[in-house]
Design a protein around this motif. Structure first.
Motif, PDB file in Angstrom:
ATOM      1  N   HIS A   1       0.841  -1.203   0.000  1.00 32.62           N
ATOM      2  CA  HIS A   1       0.000   0.000   0.000  1.00 32.62           C
ATOM      3  C   HIS A   1       0.873   1.249   0.000  1.00 32.62           C
ATOM      4  CE1 HIS A   1      -3.660   2.249   1.928  1.00 32.62           C
ATOM      5  NE2 HIS A   1      -3.359   2.683   0.729  1.00 32.62           N
ATOM      6  N   LEU A   2       1.920   1.257   0.820  1.00 32.17           N
ATOM      7  CA  LEU A   2       2.862   2.378   0.856  1.00 32.17           C
ATOM      8  C   LEU A   2       3.510   2.576  -0.518  1.00 32.17           C
ATOM      9  CD1 LEU A   2       4.447   1.624   4.310  1.00 32.17           C
ATOM     10  CD2 LEU A   2       3.959   3.957   3.575  1.00 32.17           C
ATOM     11  N   ARG A   3       4.005   1.497  -1.081  1.00 33.57           N
ATOM     12  CA  ARG A   3       4.685   1.574  -2.378  1.00 33.57           C
ATOM     13  C   ARG A   3       3.737   2.086  -3.468  1.00 33.57           C
ATOM     14  NH1 ARG A   3       6.398  -3.053  -4.977  1.00 33.57           N
ATOM     15  NH2 ARG A   3       4.248  -3.788  -4.828  1.00 33.57           N
ATOM     16  N   ASN A   4       2.511   1.581  -3.481  1.00 29.51           N
ATOM     17  CA  ASN A   4       1.542   2.003  -4.497  1.00 29.51           C
ATOM     18  C   ASN A   4       1.144   3.464  -4.331  1.00 29.51           C
ATOM     19  OD1 ASN A   4       1.616  -0.609  -5.462  1.00 29.51           O
ATOM     20  ND2 ASN A   4      -0.258  -1.250  -4.416  1.00 29.51           N
ATOM     21  N   GLU A   5       1.002   3.900  -3.076  1.00 32.59           N
ATOM     22  CA  GLU A   5       0.674   5.301  -2.807  1.00 32.59           C
ATOM     23  C   GLU A   5       1.802   6.219  -3.265  1.00 32.59           C
ATOM     24  OE1 GLU A   5      -1.984   7.514  -0.791  1.00 32.59           O
ATOM     25  OE2 GLU A   5      -2.527   6.238  -2.467  1.00 32.59           O
ATOM     26  N   ALA A   6       3.047   5.821  -2.977  1.00 29.74           N
ATOM     27  CA  ALA A   6       4.189   6.627  -3.394  1.00 29.74           C
ATOM     28  C   ALA A   6       4.253   6.717  -4.918  1.00 29.74           C
ATOM     29  CB  ALA A   6       5.483   6.031  -2.837  1.00 29.74           C
ATOM     30  N   HIS A   7       3.988   5.596  -5.578  1.00 28.60           N
ATOM     31  CA  HIS A   7       4.001   5.585  -7.042  1.00 28.60           C
ATOM     32  C   HIS A   7       2.888   6.471  -7.593  1.00 28.60           C
ATOM     33  CE1 HIS A   7       4.986   4.029 -10.983  1.00 28.60           C
ATOM     34  NE2 HIS A   7       3.725   3.697 -11.177  1.00 28.60           N
ATOM     35  N   ARG A   8       1.687   6.328  -7.051  1.00 32.84           N
ATOM     36  CA  ARG A   8       0.562   7.154  -7.512  1.00 32.84           C
ATOM     37  C   ARG A   8       0.825   8.637  -7.296  1.00 32.84           C
ATOM     38  NH1 ARG A   8      -2.985  10.124  -5.372  1.00 32.84           N
ATOM     39  NH2 ARG A   8      -2.309   9.573  -3.260  1.00 32.84           N
ATOM     40  N   PHE A   9       1.299   8.993  -6.106  1.00 33.47           N
ATOM     41  CA  PHE A   9       1.540  10.393  -5.766  1.00 33.47           C
ATOM     42  C   PHE A   9       2.640  10.975  -6.648  1.00 33.47           C
ATOM     43  CE2 PHE A   9       3.167  13.677  -2.667  1.00 33.47           C
ATOM     44  CZ  PHE A   9       2.039  14.480  -2.704  1.00 33.47           C
ATOM     45  N   GLY A  10       3.708  10.176  -6.881  1.00 38.93           N
ATOM     46  CA  GLY A  10       4.806  10.649  -7.722  1.00 38.93           C
ATOM     47  C   GLY A  10       4.391  10.812  -9.167  1.00 38.93           C
ATOM     48  N   ILE A  11       3.632   9.844  -9.712  1.00 37.77           N
ATOM     49  CA  ILE A  11       3.182   9.919 -11.098  1.00 37.77           C
ATOM     50  C   ILE A  11       2.273  11.124 -11.309  1.00 37.77           C
ATOM     51  CG2 ILE A  11       1.631   8.797 -12.759  1.00 37.77           C
ATOM     52  CD1 ILE A  11       4.393   7.649 -12.846  1.00 37.77           C
ATOM     53  N   THR A  12       1.385  11.389 -10.356  1.00 35.75           N
ATOM     54  CA  THR A  12       0.478  12.539 -10.460  1.00 35.75           C
ATOM     55  C   THR A  12       1.264  13.837 -10.536  1.00 35.75           C
ATOM     56  OG1 THR A  12      -1.215  11.351  -9.209  1.00 35.75           O
ATOM     57  CG2 THR A  12      -1.441  13.740  -9.361  1.00 35.75           C
ATOM     58  N   HIS A  13       2.267  13.971  -9.663  1.00 35.91           N
ATOM     59  CA  HIS A  13       3.086  15.186  -9.668  1.00 35.91           C
ATOM     60  C   HIS A  13       3.896  15.293 -10.961  1.00 35.91           C
ATOM     61  CE1 HIS A  13       5.494  18.496  -8.371  1.00 35.91           C
ATOM     62  NE2 HIS A  13       6.619  17.779  -8.256  1.00 35.91           N
ATOM     63  N   HIS A  14       4.415  14.157 -11.438  1.00 32.50           N
ATOM     64  CA  HIS A  14       5.198  14.161 -12.679  1.00 32.50           C
ATOM     65  C   HIS A  14       4.328  14.566 -13.856  1.00 32.50           C
ATOM     66  CE1 HIS A  14       7.350  12.418 -16.173  1.00 32.50           C
ATOM     67  NE2 HIS A  14       8.423  12.716 -15.467  1.00 32.50           N
ATOM     68  N   ARG A  15       3.100  14.096 -13.888  1.00 38.37           N
ATOM     69  CA  ARG A  15       2.170  14.438 -14.972  1.00 38.37           C
ATOM     70  C   ARG A  15       1.863  15.936 -14.947  1.00 38.37           C
ATOM     71  NH1 ARG A  15      -1.783  11.258 -13.570  1.00 38.37           N
ATOM     72  NH2 ARG A  15      -0.893   9.445 -14.643  1.00 38.37           N
ATOM     73  N   ASP A  16       1.652  16.468 -13.741  1.00 41.69           N
ATOM     74  CA  ASP A  16       1.378  17.902 -13.621  1.00 41.69           C
ATOM     75  C   ASP A  16       2.552  18.731 -14.130  1.00 41.69           C
ATOM     76  OD1 ASP A  16      -1.065  17.310 -12.551  1.00 41.69           O
ATOM     77  OD2 ASP A  16      -0.465  17.615 -10.465  1.00 41.69           O
ATOM     78  N   ARG A  17       3.771  18.306 -13.780  1.00 46.49           N
ATOM     79  CA  ARG A  17       4.958  19.048 -14.214  1.00 46.49           C
ATOM     80  C   ARG A  17       5.109  19.020 -15.732  1.00 46.49           C
ATOM     81  NH1 ARG A  17      10.647  18.756 -12.245  1.00 46.49           N
ATOM     82  NH2 ARG A  17      10.587  20.755 -13.300  1.00 46.49           N
ATOM     83  N   ARG A  18       4.867  17.839 -16.314  1.00 44.09           N
ATOM     84  CA  ARG A  18       4.974  17.743 -17.762  1.00 44.09           C
ATOM     85  C   ARG A  18       3.934  18.630 -18.451  1.00 44.09           C
ATOM     86  NH1 ARG A  18       3.603  13.086 -19.802  1.00 44.09           N
ATOM     87  NH2 ARG A  18       3.021  12.018 -17.880  1.00 44.09           N
ATOM     88  N   SER A  19       2.725  18.652 -17.884  1.00 47.92           N
ATOM     89  CA  SER A  19       1.666  19.472 -18.474  1.00 47.92           C
ATOM     90  C   SER A  19       2.013  20.958 -18.384  1.00 47.92           C
ATOM     91  CB  SER A  19       0.336  19.195 -17.760  1.00 47.92           C
ATOM     92  OG  SER A  19      -0.063  17.880 -17.975  1.00 47.92           O
ATOM     93  N   LYS A  20       2.524  21.350 -17.225  1.00 46.73           N
ATOM     94  CA  LYS A  20       2.879  22.758 -17.039  1.00 46.73           C
ATOM     95  C   LYS A  20       4.046  23.154 -17.946  1.00 46.73           C
ATOM     96  CE  LYS A  20       1.218  22.905 -12.285  1.00 46.73           C
ATOM     97  NZ  LYS A  20       1.612  22.956 -10.850  1.00 46.73           N
TER      98      LYS A  20
END
Length: 598
Positions: free
Chosen positions: A519-538
């Motif tokens: 659960h920790l690993r999946n949350e970290a992956h989800r949270f990191g991917i979301t932030h990475h997607r936002d950065r790429r979009s910006k």
């Protein structure tokens, strides 16, 4: 706060099996089968249009017990066995004002075998009750096919037969009866057939099959092939019915099965009694640990207690490991075959019972649930203290662009989202996961030390040995090595690595400790991917907007805050853009993206 009954219903499994209802005095009210135990039991308490008797029964229910089996057909067989052996009250009453049918072996000379709904205490034997009259008809049809018994109700006393009081009827002439009324059949031969029928009704087919095979061989040796074929057809009919009336191998008889599932504070011992390949009883005992007793000791104590409580006399016991139950009891530890399947089913029931209890504790006493989870994690991961505060790191980059990292925080085994943090990689050029991990771990704990914030008891790195070594460098630089436990988890086989240990730790795939780490690993992956997607979009928006003639940095920031992405900006109308930056600049953007005027 839910009642105990509500908790039992909420935590039932969605598996096939049999359920049992008990009243406040622990009397068995009803036994039923289900394809989905949870849905079926809940339906009793959701309905409002049932008959009066069902409503009365439901009001009396204070406890529900269940037994899990692999398939719905086996649930049907188990239900039938339990009803016959336990005789629950409402299984008889809830049938259109009629009792369930029984098969009676009448106490008389040349005993009759017939179906009845009336149980008369005259010394006769009654087998049942059966849930379906079709089952009774099938059984009686099989019996009449195998054994030529009389159907008349004459008093076939010795004097009546010798005096010639009765004459044979049509059943004799068509071969369905051997004519005991005129003395054409000996009482001993007739009663041998009745004894075989008695065994069949009890589920023991061994003697009947043996007798038929012997007779078939004798007839074949005498060249009486047509008669031998008739016997062969009877054997096939008996074997076919036997296969449909047992859960396991019918040769498995008079067997007690014990299994155990335990955690830090409790042990759950399941007991199953098997007779002629069918389950006739199941019970799960809960044991509260006091001194961290091993499973071997607990199972042996529980097995002795259960055998005394239920007055069990089986000479063979199945168990997951050797235990001592005395010189006269054989303890078998099966590895393969039918007995292993029975042991696995017992273990499955023990696990389901434990899961039910844990779900109830989680609802009623969440602190106790948390304490148990923390104690289990401490033991499983060999930690010096309970991991009340855990942090997990994960890197995210796609084709080397916009590298970021995420840190998620769990407190008492649950996500603490207000403490989540993401990091933009500052000192690393290109896609270097190892250097990126070293940077973010150093930045995270340098800040916690500077702000005098509490440190976690456990750090989890999403990655194998390389990422773990990089994170360890940062802890060394900050003087935190040995003060915080750190480990890495590799995704492929869920291997857990410790610093300096070349051999990974493998946790049970079903363990709660591994589930929390995942659960920790999946949350970290989800949270990191979301932030990475936002950065790429910006980044994409920034590059795109800066290339528009007449649009400066300030306008770009305004558009960035409002539309979030280039895609949304392209989909907007010119009036929508004008509301944000004015009509003149909106016209330039509309012309650049060829947005049609609305």
């Amino acid at each position: 706060m839910p009642t105990q009954l509500e908790l039992q219903i909420q935590t039932m499994p969605d598996s096939p099996g049999v359920y049992q209802y008990f009243d406040k005095d622990d009397n068995l009210l009803y036994v039923g089968k289900a394809k989905n135990l949870k849905k079926r039991v809940m339906s009793y308490f959701n309905k409002t249009s049932d008959s009066g008797r069902i409503r009365i029964m439901v009001r009396k229910i204070v406890r529900v017990k269940h037994i899990v089996v692999p398939t719905e057909s086996e649930a049907l067989i188990l239900e039938n066995n339990l009803i016959k052996s336990l005789k629950p009250r409402y299984n008889i009453l809830l049938r259109d004002d009629k009792s369930y049918p029984w098969i009676c072996i009448k106490k008389e000379r040349f005993s009759r075998v017939f179906a009845t709904r009336n149980v008369i205490k005259d010394g006769s034997e009654y087998f049942g009750p059966y849930t379906s009259f079709k089952t009774v008809q099938t059984l009686l049809g099989l019996i009449r096919e195998l054994y030529p018994l009389r159907t008349c109700n004459y008093d076939l006393s010795e004097s009546n037969i010798q005096s010639g009081k009765y004459k044979v009827c049509l059943e004799y002439h068509i071969g369905n009866c051997k004519g005991p009324c005129e003395g054409y059949e000996r009482l001993e031969d007739y009663q041998d057939c009745v004894n075989d029928i008695r065994d069949i009704l009890r589920g023991n087919f061994k003697q009947s099959l043996k007798s038929f095979r012997t007779k078939m061989q004798e007839l074949a040796a005498e060249m009486k092939f047509e008669e031998a074929q008739e016997i062969k057809e009877k054997i096939e009919a008996l074997e076919n019915y036997q296969a449909r009336s047992t859960v396991f191998n019918p040769r498995i008889n008079n067997l007690d099965v014990f299994s155990i599932v335990s955690d830090e504070s409790m042990a759950y011992v399941n007991y199953i009694q098997v007779a002629h390949g069918a389950i006739v009883r199941s019970h799960t005992m809960e044991i509260k640990k006091k001194l961290d007793e091993p499973d071997e000791d607990l199972l042996q104590i529980a097995a002795v207690e259960l055998r005394e409580r239920f007055e069990l006399r089986s000479k063979e016991v199945l168990a997951p490991f050797a235990i001592n139950l005395g010189e006269n009891v054989k303890v078998t530890v099966p590895k393969v075959g039918d007995k292993k399947q029975i042991l696995d089913l017992s273990n499955r029931n023990a696990r389901f019972h434990r899961m039910d209890q844990l779900k109830q504790i989680k609802i009623v006493d969440p602190d106790r649930h948390t304490n148990r989870i923390m104690a289990q994690m401490k033991k499983d991961l060999r930690l010096p203290t309970e991991p009340r505060h855990i942090e997990c790191f994960d890197n995210s980059n796609i084709q080397g662009t916009n590298p970021v990292a995420a840190c998620v925080v769990f407190k008492d085994g649950k996500p603490s989202k207000k403490d989540y943090r993401h990091f933009n990689i500052k000192t690393v050029e290109g896609p270097d996961d190892f250097a990126s991990m070293e940077e973010v771990v150093h930045r995270r704990y340098r800040r916690l030390l500077e702000e005098d914030q509490p440190l976690p008891q456990l750090i989890i790195i999403d990655g194998g040995k390389g990422q773990l070594s990089s994170a360890l460098k940062s802890l060394d630089a900050l003087g935190l090595r040995g003060k915080i436990t750190i480990l890495g988890i590799a995704k492929r086989l869920e291997e857990i690595y410790y610093p300096g240990d070349s051999v990974p730790l493998y946790l049970d795939k079903k363990s709660e400790t591994l589930k929390i780490i995942q659960h920790l690993r999946n949350e970290a992956h989800r949270f990191g991917i979301t932030h990475h997607r936002d950065r790429r979009s910006k980044s994409a928006l920034q590059t795109s907007v800066e290339s528009i003639p007449g649009i400066g940095e300030k306008t770009m920031v305004t558009l960035l805050k409002y539309f979030k992405s280039v895609k949304r900006l392209k989909e907007a109308t010119e009036p929508d853009i004008a509301k944000v930056i004015g009509p003149a600049k909106a016209k330039k953007i509309a012309e650049f993206y060829q947005i049609k005027p609305n």
